[in-house]
Design a protein around this motif. Structure first.
Motif, PDB file in Angstrom:
ATOM      1  N   ALA A  73       0.842  -1.208   0.000  1.00 19.40           N
ATOM      2  CA  ALA A  73       0.000   0.000   0.000  1.00 19.40           C
ATOM      3  C   ALA A  73       0.872   1.252   0.000  1.00 19.40           C
ATOM      4  CB  ALA A  73      -0.934   0.001   1.204  1.00 19.40           C
ATOM      5  N   LEU A  74       1.973   1.203   0.720  1.00 14.91           N
ATOM      6  CA  LEU A  74       2.922   2.317   0.749  1.00 14.91           C
ATOM      7  C   LEU A  74       3.473   2.563  -0.657  1.00 14.91           C
ATOM      8  CD1 LEU A  74       4.022   4.024   3.143  1.00 14.91           C
ATOM      9  CD2 LEU A  74       5.931   2.427   3.266  1.00 14.91           C
ATOM     10  N   ALA A  75       3.848   1.472  -1.339  1.00 14.23           N
ATOM     11  CA  ALA A  75       4.356   1.589  -2.715  1.00 14.23           C
ATOM     12  C   ALA A  75       3.270   2.133  -3.639  1.00 14.23           C
ATOM     13  CB  ALA A  75       4.850   0.234  -3.212  1.00 14.23           C
ATOM     14  N   ALA A  84       4.055   2.073   8.548  1.00 14.19           N
ATOM     15  CA  ALA A  84       2.823   1.786   7.807  1.00 14.19           C
ATOM     16  C   ALA A  84       2.102   0.563   8.375  1.00 14.19           C
ATOM     17  CB  ALA A  84       3.141   1.570   6.330  1.00 14.19           C
ATOM     18  N   ALA A  85       2.869  -0.405   8.866  1.00 14.44           N
ATOM     19  CA  ALA A  85       2.270  -1.628   9.413  1.00 14.44           C
ATOM     20  C   ALA A  85       1.887  -1.484  10.877  1.00 14.44           C
ATOM     21  CB  ALA A  85       3.243  -2.795   9.246  1.00 14.44           C
ATOM     22  N   GLY A  86       2.307  -0.383  11.503  1.00 17.34           N
ATOM     23  CA  GLY A  86       1.995  -0.184  12.917  1.00 17.34           C
ATOM     24  C   GLY A  86       2.805  -1.064  13.842  1.00 17.34           C
ATOM     25  N   VAL A  87       4.031  -1.359  13.420  1.00 13.97           N
ATOM     26  CA  VAL A  87       4.927  -2.163  14.255  1.00 13.97           C
ATOM     27  C   VAL A  87       6.232  -1.401  14.445  1.00 13.97           C
ATOM     28  CG1 VAL A  87       3.940  -4.354  13.468  1.00 13.97           C
ATOM     29  CG2 VAL A  87       5.943  -3.439  12.305  1.00 13.97           C
ATOM     30  N   SER A  90       0.986   2.208  -9.799  1.00 14.32           N
ATOM     31  CA  SER A  90       2.431   2.206  -9.576  1.00 14.32           C
ATOM     32  C   SER A  90       2.876   1.164  -8.553  1.00 14.32           C
ATOM     33  CB  SER A  90       2.906   3.597  -9.160  1.00 14.32           C
ATOM     34  OG  SER A  90       2.267   3.988  -7.954  1.00 14.32           O
ATOM     35  N   GLY A  91       1.996   0.739  -7.653  1.00 15.81           N
ATOM     36  CA  GLY A  91       2.361  -0.315  -6.706  1.00 15.81           C
ATOM     37  C   GLY A  91       2.673  -1.620  -7.406  1.00 15.81           C
ATOM     38  N   ASP A  92       2.093  -1.820  -8.578  1.00 18.95           N
ATOM     39  CA  ASP A  92       2.370  -3.025  -9.350  1.00 18.95           C
ATOM     40  C   ASP A  92       3.774  -3.000  -9.954  1.00 18.95           C
ATOM     41  OD1 ASP A  92      -0.257  -4.590  -9.417  1.00 18.95           O
ATOM     42  OD2 ASP A  92      -0.887  -2.554  -9.896  1.00 18.95           O
ATOM     43  N   LEU A  93       4.409  -1.863  -9.898  1.00 22.01           N
ATOM     44  CA  LEU A  93       5.773  -1.725 -10.422  1.00 22.01           C
ATOM     45  C   LEU A  93       6.809  -1.783  -9.299  1.00 22.01           C
ATOM     46  CD1 LEU A  93       5.101   1.187 -12.935  1.00 22.01           C
ATOM     47  CD2 LEU A  93       5.192  -1.262 -13.419  1.00 22.01           C
TER      48      LEU A  93
END
Length: 186
Positions: A22-24, A38-41, A104-107
């Protein structure tokens, strides 16, 4: 006596991978720190699963390919779901690309120049298992099948990169051309 509550929610590999993807998709730069946020960890929590950025990004590419394989599997005719033919896999790939929405996340495998070679190798290995063309196919057949794969790859890349869009009619015509090439009707 009750045990104390955990200091943070337990981390899960799947949550971290989904958050990183999701970040990408949002166009952010990926680092261990940004992925952990982003993952909250915590960063050490992320590094428990993914000790380096390379390990994380290879896992993200695998996560993306897993979702692609699931989507392609759903497009295969029921008769081809056990051991699908190359023809069935290529047509499912083309149809999925023609109907899909990519960004763009697919890239993600192109996101970091230092990791591009390793991520592209992972991508190619996984994609090759799905739609690789056998070297022993007759030359004319190989050319047709490569052409269909490259048409689908080009459509995918164009959509993911935000290139010039195709009209629905043009997309349908390109799909039909690909089907004719695979089915040797042209």
């Amino acid at each position: 006596m009750r045990s104390p509550l955990p200091a943070h929610r337990p981390s899960s590999r799947g949550d971290i991978l989904a958050s990183t993807l999701a970040l990408a998709r949002g166009g952010a730069t990926i680092s261990l720190e940004s992925a952990a946020r982003a993952a909250g960890v915590t960063k050490p929590g992320l590094m428990y699963h993914f000790p380096t950025k390379e390990v994380l990004m290879v896992a993200v590419v695998d996560h993306l390919m897993d979702s692609y394989e699931d989507a392609l599997g759903r497009r295969l005719p029921a008769a081809d779901r056990g051991e699908p033919t190359l023809q069935a896999r290529l047509l499912a790939y083309l149809d999925w690309i023609c109907d899909g929405h990519f960004d763009s996340g697919d890239l993600v495998m192109f996101a970091d120049p230092r990791l591009r070679e390793r991520l592209a190798a992972t991508w190619n290995e996984r994609l090759g298992a799905l739609v690789g063309i056998p070297a022993d196919a007759p030359p004319e057949r190989r050319a047709r099948l490569h052409g269909v794969r490259l048409i689908a790859d080009g459509l995918w890349f164009n959509a993911a990169a935000g290139g010039l869009p195709l009209s629905e009619r043009d997309r349908a015509e390109v799909r039909e051309l690909g089907h004719r090439l695979v089915e040797e009707r042209s």
